[in-house]
Design a protein around this motif. Structure first.
Motif, PDB file in Angstrom:
ATOM      1  N   PHE A  99      -4.090  -8.777 -37.628  1.00  0.00           N
ATOM      2  CA  PHE A  99      -3.650 -10.424 -38.387  1.00  0.00           C
ATOM      3  C   PHE A  99      -2.941 -11.358 -36.741  1.00  0.00           C
ATOM      4  O   PHE A  99      -3.196 -12.693 -36.929  1.00  0.00           O
ATOM      5  CB  PHE A  99      -3.810 -10.157 -39.465  1.00  0.00           C
ATOM      6  N   GLN A 102      -4.181 -11.683 -34.086  1.00  0.00           N
ATOM      7  CA  GLN A 102      -4.915 -12.895 -33.661  1.00  0.00           C
ATOM      8  C   GLN A 102      -4.337 -14.283 -34.212  1.00  0.00           C
ATOM      9  O   GLN A 102      -5.137 -15.608 -33.319  1.00  0.00           O
ATOM     10  CB  GLN A 102      -6.314 -12.298 -34.281  1.00  0.00           C
ATOM     11  N   GLN A 103      -3.481 -14.773 -35.172  1.00  0.00           N
ATOM     12  CA  GLN A 103      -3.122 -15.498 -35.545  1.00  0.00           C
ATOM     13  C   GLN A 103      -1.635 -15.708 -34.518  1.00  0.00           C
ATOM     14  O   GLN A 103      -1.094 -17.598 -34.825  1.00  0.00           O
ATOM     15  CB  GLN A 103      -3.164 -15.682 -37.046  1.00  0.00           C
ATOM     16  N   ARG A 104      -1.215 -15.208 -34.092  1.00  0.00           N
ATOM     17  CA  ARG A 104       0.376 -15.265 -33.375  1.00  0.00           C
ATOM     18  C   ARG A 104       1.166 -15.926 -34.698  1.00  0.00           C
ATOM     19  O   ARG A 104       2.614 -16.671 -34.673  1.00  0.00           O
ATOM     20  CB  ARG A 104       0.283 -16.676 -32.213  1.00  0.00           C
ATOM     21  N   ARG A 105       1.179 -15.258 -35.636  1.00  0.00           N
ATOM     22  CA  ARG A 105       2.362 -15.103 -36.624  1.00  0.00           C
ATOM     23  C   ARG A 105       1.828 -14.237 -37.619  1.00  0.00           C
ATOM     24  O   ARG A 105       0.726 -13.060 -37.600  1.00  0.00           O
ATOM     25  CB  ARG A 105       2.486 -16.057 -37.593  1.00  0.00           C
ATOM     26  N   ALA A 107       1.432 -12.016 -41.154  1.00  0.00           N
ATOM     27  CA  ALA A 107       0.660 -11.427 -42.068  1.00  0.00           C
ATOM     28  C   ALA A 107       1.750 -11.810 -42.975  1.00  0.00           C
ATOM     29  O   ALA A 107       3.046 -11.042 -43.191  1.00  0.00           O
ATOM     30  CB  ALA A 107      -0.482 -10.463 -42.375  1.00  0.00           C
ATOM     31  N   ASP A 179      -2.293 -13.839 -47.172  1.00  0.00           N
ATOM     32  CA  ASP A 179      -3.267 -13.173 -46.284  1.00  0.00           C
ATOM     33  C   ASP A 179      -3.684 -12.100 -46.677  1.00  0.00           C
ATOM     34  O   ASP A 179      -5.370 -11.826 -46.441  1.00  0.00           O
ATOM     35  CB  ASP A 179      -3.009 -13.075 -44.620  1.00  0.00           C
ATOM     36  N   SER A 214      -4.933 -17.147 -48.835  1.00  0.00           N
ATOM     37  CA  SER A 214      -4.429 -18.481 -47.219  1.00  0.00           C
ATOM     38  C   SER A 214      -5.515 -18.955 -47.269  1.00  0.00           C
ATOM     39  O   SER A 214      -6.431 -18.247 -46.957  1.00  0.00           O
ATOM     40  CB  SER A 214      -3.404 -17.543 -46.456  1.00  0.00           C
ATOM     41  N   ASP A 215      -6.200 -20.114 -45.865  1.00  0.00           N
ATOM     42  CA  ASP A 215      -6.879 -20.704 -44.921  1.00  0.00           C
ATOM     43  C   ASP A 215      -7.994 -19.591 -44.456  1.00  0.00           C
ATOM     44  O   ASP A 215      -8.739 -19.758 -43.637  1.00  0.00           O
ATOM     45  CB  ASP A 215      -6.456 -21.831 -44.842  1.00  0.00           C
ATOM     46  N   LYS A 216      -6.750 -18.754 -44.063  1.00  0.00           N
ATOM     47  CA  LYS A 216      -7.456 -17.775 -42.837  1.00  0.00           C
ATOM     48  C   LYS A 216      -6.739 -16.325 -43.310  1.00  0.00           C
ATOM     49  O   LYS A 216      -6.200 -15.501 -42.865  1.00  0.00           O
ATOM     50  CB  LYS A 216      -6.556 -17.643 -41.643  1.00  0.00           C
ATOM     51  N   ALA A 277     -13.227 -11.580 -38.662  1.00  0.00           N
ATOM     52  CA  ALA A 277     -12.621 -12.687 -38.208  1.00  0.00           C
ATOM     53  C   ALA A 277     -13.500 -13.421 -37.586  1.00  0.00           C
ATOM     54  O   ALA A 277     -14.701 -13.863 -37.564  1.00  0.00           O
ATOM     55  CB  ALA A 277     -11.972 -12.097 -36.901  1.00  0.00           C
TER      56      ALA A 277
END
Length: 277
Positions: A99, A102-105, A107, A179, A214-216, A277
C-alpha cells in the motif's frame, strides 16, 4: 531480525494426543490442545523433556515468533502470544508495504481487540500508522512492551484503552478513516474484556467497520479463534457487508505450523475482504 538466534525463537516440535510440544527459546514445553486428536510423531522420550514453564522461567523470556519479538510471561504462557497468527502477521506486513509503495503514504490501520499486539507490530513494522484498541489496560501495557522490544515504540501507534465495539461506533462520527481493519475478538464474559459474542455482535460490528474504511482500502481481516464458527457463515457476512465495494472475500483455517513432517494444528478460521488494486 538482526541478532536473532535459535535460542530465542519459537518452534512447534510435535502435536497429537490432545497436546502440543513447543520449543520456547531453549525451553521445551507442552500444553493442552483439544483439536490435536491424531497420534504423536515423536517418541515419548522427547515429550518427557517438556518442563512446566511456570516453574522453569524465573522471569519474562524474550521470544521470537516469525518476524516479531514478544515477552513470554510464565503466568500468561505462549497461548497469549498467539503463534498461530504468524502467517497472517506476515500478510499484514506485505499488504501495508505494498500500500505504501502504491499510494506513497503509510497505511492507516485499526486493530480492534489488539491483545498482545501481533497485528499492531506487523503493521507498524511496515510503516503503517496504527490505532490499537483493547478494553484491558494490562493488555495495552504488554503490547507496548512488545513494541519497545521490536524497536517500534517511536512509531505512529495510538494505544487506546476502550471497549473495541464502542470505540468503533464513536469513530464513525470522526474524520479518521482506515485502509486496513483487523478484528481478532476474544469471546469473554468478563466485562473488562469486552464481553463480545460472535452470533450477537459480529454482524453489527462489521456494519460499523464498513463505515470506517478509507476511499482506497486495503481490506478487512477477521480472526475467529474461539468457538465453532462456519467459514461459510463468515463468507456470507463479509460479502453482504463489503461486496458493494468490489474486491474479493477469502476464508481459510488458522493453522499453527512446524517444520516439515510436523502436523499443522487448527486454531480457528479467518475471513478477509481485500479490495483489488
Amino acid at each position: 531480525m538482526e541478532g536473532d538466534t535459535d535460542n530465542q525463537s519459537y518452534e512447534l516440535l510435535d502435536s497429537g494426543g490432545g497436546r502440543l510440544l513447543e520449543r520456547l527459546g531453549a525451553v521445551v514445553s507442552s500444553r493442552n490442545c483439544s483439536s490435536a486428536w491424531w497420534r504423536r510423531r515423536l517418541p515419548g522420550g522427547e515429550w518427557r523433556k517438556a518442563v512446566d514453564i511456570k516453574r522453569e522461567l524465573q522471569g519474562p523470556l524474550n521470544l521470537r515468533i516469525g518476524a516479531l519479538r514478544f515477552l513470554l510471561s510464565p503466568q500468561g504462557g505462549v497461548r497469549s502470544l498467539a503463534p498461530e497468527l504468524q502467517e497472517l502477521w506476515g500478510n499484514v506486513i506485505a499488504n501495508c508495504t505494498a500500500f505504501a509503495d502504491q499510494q506513497r503514504r503509510p497505511a492507516r490501520v485499526l486493530n480492534l481487540f489488539g491483545g498482545s499486539g501481533g497485528f499492531t507490530l506487523a503493521a507498524a513494522r511496515a510503516g503503517a500508522a496504527v490505532a490499537h484498541v483493547d478494553a484491558s489496560s494490562d493488555a495495552i501495557k504488554r503490547a507496548r512492551e512488545h513494541a519497545a522490544l521490536n524497536t517500534l515504540a517511536s512509531r505512529d501507534i495510538r494505544w487506546i484503552v476502550d471497549d473495541p465495539v464502542k470505540f468503533a461506533q464513536r469513530e464513525r462520527s470522526q474524520t479518521t478513516r482506515y485502509d486496513l481493519i483487523v478484528i481478532d475478538p476474544y469471546v469473554s464474559k468478563d466485562a473488562k474484556r469486552g464481553g463480545f459474542e460472535m452470533e450477537r455482535d459480529l454482524a453489527a460490528l462489521l456494519s460499523t467497520v464498513s463505515g470506517l474504511l478509507s476511499d482506497k482500502p486495503v481490506g478487512v481481516l477477521l480472526c475467529c479463534r474461539q468457538g465453532a464458527v462456519s467459514p461459510t457463515t463468515l463468507q456470507h457476512l463479509f460479502r453482504q457487508e463489503f461486496g458493494v465495494f468490489g474486491g474479493a472475500v477469502e476464508t481459510g483455517e488458522i493453522l499453527l505450523k512446524g517444520a516439515a513432517g510436523v502436523p499443522a494444528v487448527p486454531f480457528g478460521v479467518f475471513v478477509s475482504w481485500c479490495k483489488a488494486a
